[in-house]
Scaffold this motif. Structure first.
Motif, PDB file in Angstrom:
ATOM      1  N   ALA A 122       0.853  -1.200   0.000  1.00  0.00           N
ATOM      2  CA  ALA A 122       0.000   0.000   0.000  1.00  0.00           C
ATOM      3  C   ALA A 122       0.883   1.242   0.000  1.00  0.00           C
ATOM      4  N   THR A 123       1.887   1.244  -0.879  1.00  0.00           N
ATOM      5  CA  THR A 123       2.913   2.289  -0.795  1.00  0.00           C
ATOM      6  C   THR A 123       2.615   3.516  -1.655  1.00  0.00           C
ATOM      7  N   GLY A 124       1.471   3.530  -2.346  1.00  0.00           N
ATOM      8  CA  GLY A 124       1.067   4.737  -3.064  1.00  0.00           C
ATOM      9  C   GLY A 124       2.021   5.121  -4.180  1.00  0.00           C
ATOM     10  N   THR A 125       2.043   6.410  -4.485  1.00  0.00           N
ATOM     11  CA  THR A 125       2.869   6.902  -5.598  1.00  0.00           C
ATOM     12  C   THR A 125       3.695   8.133  -5.213  1.00  0.00           C
ATOM     13  N   TRP A 126       3.333   8.774  -4.115  1.00  0.00           N
ATOM     14  CA  TRP A 126       3.910  10.080  -3.781  1.00  0.00           C
ATOM     15  C   TRP A 126       5.433  10.054  -3.703  1.00  0.00           C
ATOM     16  N   THR A 127       5.990   8.936  -3.240  1.00  0.00           N
ATOM     17  CA  THR A 127       7.451   8.862  -3.087  1.00  0.00           C
ATOM     18  C   THR A 127       8.138   8.527  -4.415  1.00  0.00           C
ATOM     19  N   HIS A 128       7.360   8.433  -5.496  1.00  0.00           N
ATOM     20  CA  HIS A 128       7.951   8.089  -6.791  1.00  0.00           C
ATOM     21  C   HIS A 128       7.481   9.083  -7.873  1.00  0.00           C
ATOM     22  N   PRO A 129       7.878  10.357  -7.718  1.00  0.00           N
ATOM     23  CA  PRO A 129       7.452  11.361  -8.706  1.00  0.00           C
ATOM     24  C   PRO A 129       8.038  11.065 -10.080  1.00  0.00           C
ATOM     25  N   PHE A 130       7.265  11.364 -11.119  1.00  0.00           N
ATOM     26  CA  PHE A 130       7.744  11.118 -12.487  1.00  0.00           C
ATOM     27  C   PHE A 130       8.176  12.439 -13.114  1.00  0.00           C
ATOM     28  N   LEU A 131       9.420  12.469 -13.568  1.00  0.00           N
ATOM     29  CA  LEU A 131       9.981  13.646 -14.229  1.00  0.00           C
ATOM     30  C   LEU A 131      10.449  13.218 -15.616  1.00  0.00           C
ATOM     31  N   PRO A 132       9.782  13.659 -16.689  1.00  0.00           N
ATOM     32  CA  PRO A 132      10.239  13.251 -18.019  1.00  0.00           C
ATOM     33  C   PRO A 132      11.566  13.928 -18.332  1.00  0.00           C
ATOM     34  N   HIS A 133      12.294  13.383 -19.290  1.00  0.00           N
ATOM     35  CA  HIS A 133      13.565  14.026 -19.653  1.00  0.00           C
ATOM     36  C   HIS A 133      13.414  14.799 -20.948  1.00  0.00           C
ATOM     37  N   TYR A 134      13.862  16.043 -20.918  1.00  0.00           N
ATOM     38  CA  TYR A 134      13.866  16.850 -22.140  1.00  0.00           C
ATOM     39  C   TYR A 134      15.281  17.344 -22.387  1.00  0.00           C
ATOM     40  N   PRO A 135      15.687  17.415 -23.671  1.00  0.00           N
ATOM     41  CA  PRO A 135      17.049  17.859 -23.958  1.00  0.00           C
ATOM     42  C   PRO A 135      17.311  19.235 -23.348  1.00  0.00           C
ATOM     43  N   GLY A 136      18.472  19.378 -22.782  1.00  0.00           N
ATOM     44  CA  GLY A 136      18.884  20.666 -22.215  1.00  0.00           C
ATOM     45  C   GLY A 136      18.406  20.896 -20.789  1.00  0.00           C
ATOM     46  N   MET A 137      17.675  19.941 -20.253  1.00  0.00           N
ATOM     47  CA  MET A 137      17.091  20.094 -18.912  1.00  0.00           C
ATOM     48  C   MET A 137      18.133  20.492 -17.862  1.00  0.00           C
ATOM     49  N   GLU A 138      19.315  19.874 -17.967  1.00  0.00           N
ATOM     50  CA  GLU A 138      20.347  20.086 -16.951  1.00  0.00           C
ATOM     51  C   GLU A 138      21.032  21.448 -17.117  1.00  0.00           C
ATOM     52  N   THR A 139      20.765  22.144 -18.250  1.00  0.00           N
ATOM     53  CA  THR A 139      21.427  23.443 -18.467  1.00  0.00           C
ATOM     54  C   THR A 139      20.599  24.615 -17.922  1.00  0.00           C
ATOM     55  N   PHE A 140      19.373  24.345 -17.517  1.00  0.00           N
ATOM     56  CA  PHE A 140      18.459  25.424 -17.104  1.00  0.00           C
ATOM     57  C   PHE A 140      18.985  26.121 -15.846  1.00  0.00           C
ATOM     58  N   LEU A 141      19.043  27.447 -15.878  1.00  0.00           N
ATOM     59  CA  LEU A 141      19.593  28.187 -14.738  1.00  0.00           C
ATOM     60  C   LEU A 141      18.525  28.637 -13.752  1.00  0.00           C
TER      61      LEU A 141
END
Ligand code: FAD
Length: 375
Positions: A142-161
């Motif tokens: 019964a562990t739900g979903t809250w502790t497993h957020p979904f973040l899609p990957h988009y190019p350049g995501m890591e460059t955002f300031l």
């Protein structure tokens, strides 16, 4: 035969005098509490292991600005009445409601226990959390979903300031004052965030698919039809969609001001890439933004069940009764509640009851087979 000691004091999660439990519930949200209530009524020895320090499940972690009037509705736990729909903070009112329920029904809670993995040791399930472990014949997850957020990957995501936040990080509307915010996602959370932010600050919206709006009354029949769609997926062993994603979106009075400002009409298809100061749309144009708020949903938090190999080739866990049940088809000792069609407070309630019966059935089956004995 039920051991009848389910509500006696527990020492480190082991019922006094019992080294192999009849069942363990992992998670103490609506689904886990409902399951524990019904297991108790059937006299099945169990403990509830919960990763949080205190009662409340995911509701403990919802943002401060979310009131009981804002939520779609928290169903009553079995044998109780629903918490009032008033201006109280949901992250206070629901945890208080759960805490009172745990006490009133003397549910055998053990917390904090974050389960890392569940192994099968010759027919007995071993539930592990760090250097501690519990042995059980059956399991209700019964562990739900809250502790497993979904973040899609988009190019350049890591460059955002600028700042990137997920729904789980939402700090409330005041945080965004004076900032240009891009809300990403086509679900109920995105709609609520835009409703709160658009009247306060410049707010943009991007979704992968065209949102489906519904203007009719959300009748119980419409709800049942939406749940049936998710059941069909779970019956085939596909990863479940959220129930909300198949019900369509509705605007509530709280969102009318944002609607009047045109915030929902200004929705755009997803951008092509993320750049340090904003996003680049597919047509090559650029949008400067300070914050990207990813309202992109959640996935079931079931990584700890991986050693049991419950997933089908399609990536989800197939449940019995054409997806309407809670028993894992691959292993009838395991029940999943708050998963797929039962991922709502009302669905979680029903699933808890079904799971307790599933546990009872599975215990009947193991007792018919040669068993290791409890001490
Ligand atoms: C923003 C948002 C708003 C929502 N609003 C509504 C609404 O208004 N009405 C409605 O009916 N539904 C709503 N839902 C859906 C609803 O919250 C859930 O379906 C339901 O409350 C979930 O109950 P649960 O018991 O399945 O999970 P949760 O409430 O998430 O509880 C899971 C518990 O399991 C514990 N846990 C997780 N992993 C582990 C582990 N490995 N070991 C031990 N413990 C663990 C967690 O600590 C937590 O206590 C909403 C969902 C979201 C995301």
């Amino acid at each position: 035969m039920p051991c009848g000691t389910w509500n006696k004091p527990v020492a480190d999660g082991v019922l006094l005098g019992v080294s192999i439990l009849d069942s363990i519930v992992i998670g103490a949200g609506q689904a886990g509490l409902s399951a524990s209530y019904h297991l108790s009524r059937l006299g099945i020895s169990h403990v509830v292991l919960d990763a949080d320090d205190e009662p409340g499940g995911a509701w403990r972690h919802r943002w401060d600005a979310l009131t009981m009037r804002d939520v779609h509705g928290v169903a009553e736990l079995p044998g109780d009445t629903a918490p009032p729909r008033d201006g109280a903070r949901a992250n206070v009112a629901v945890p208080a409601y759960f805490a009172a329920y745990e006490r009133a029904h003397r549910l055998p809670m053990v917390r904090p226990v974050a389960v890392d993995r569940v192994d099968d040791d010759d027919g007995i399930l071993v539930v592990r959390a760090g250097d501690r472990h519990w042995r059980t014949r059956t399991l209700v997850n019964a562990t739900g979903t809250w502790t497993h957020p979904f973040l899609p990957h988009y190019p350049g995501m890591e460059t955002f300031l600028g700042e990137q936040l997920h729904t789980v990080d939402y700090p409330g509307p005041a945080h965004f004052l004076g900032k240009r915010v891009l809300v990403v996602g086509g679900g109920a959370s995105a709609v609520q965030f835009i409703g709160a932010l658009a009247p306060l600050t410049e707010t943009l919206w991007a979704t992968r698919r065209e949102p489906v709006w519904r203007n009719d009354d959300f009748t119980p029949e419409a709800g049942a039809a939406a749940v049936a769609l998710v059941e069909q997926r779970v019956a085939q062993g596909l990863p479940p969609q959220s129930v909300v994603s198949v019900t369509g979106l509705m605007l509530r009075p709280q969102e009318r001001e944002a609607e009047r400002l045109g915030a929902y009409d200004a929705r755009r298809p997803m951008f092509a890439r993320i750049e340090p100061d904003g996003v680049r749309w597919a047509d090559g144009s650029f949008e400067r933004v300070d914050v990207i708020l990813w309202a992109t949903g959640f996935r079931p938090a079931i990584g700890h069940l991986a050693p049991l190999h419950l997933r089908s080739a399609a990536g989800g866990i197939q449940l019995d009764r054409d997806g309407r049940g809670t028993t894992a088809v691959k292993d009838p000792r395991i029940q999943l509640v708050g998963y797929g069609p039962s991922a709502s407070t009302i669905g979680a309630n029903r699933a808890g009851r079904s799971a307790a019966k599933g546990v009872q059935r599975a215990l009947g089956a193991v007792r018919d087979a040669p068993l290791q004995t409890s001490v």
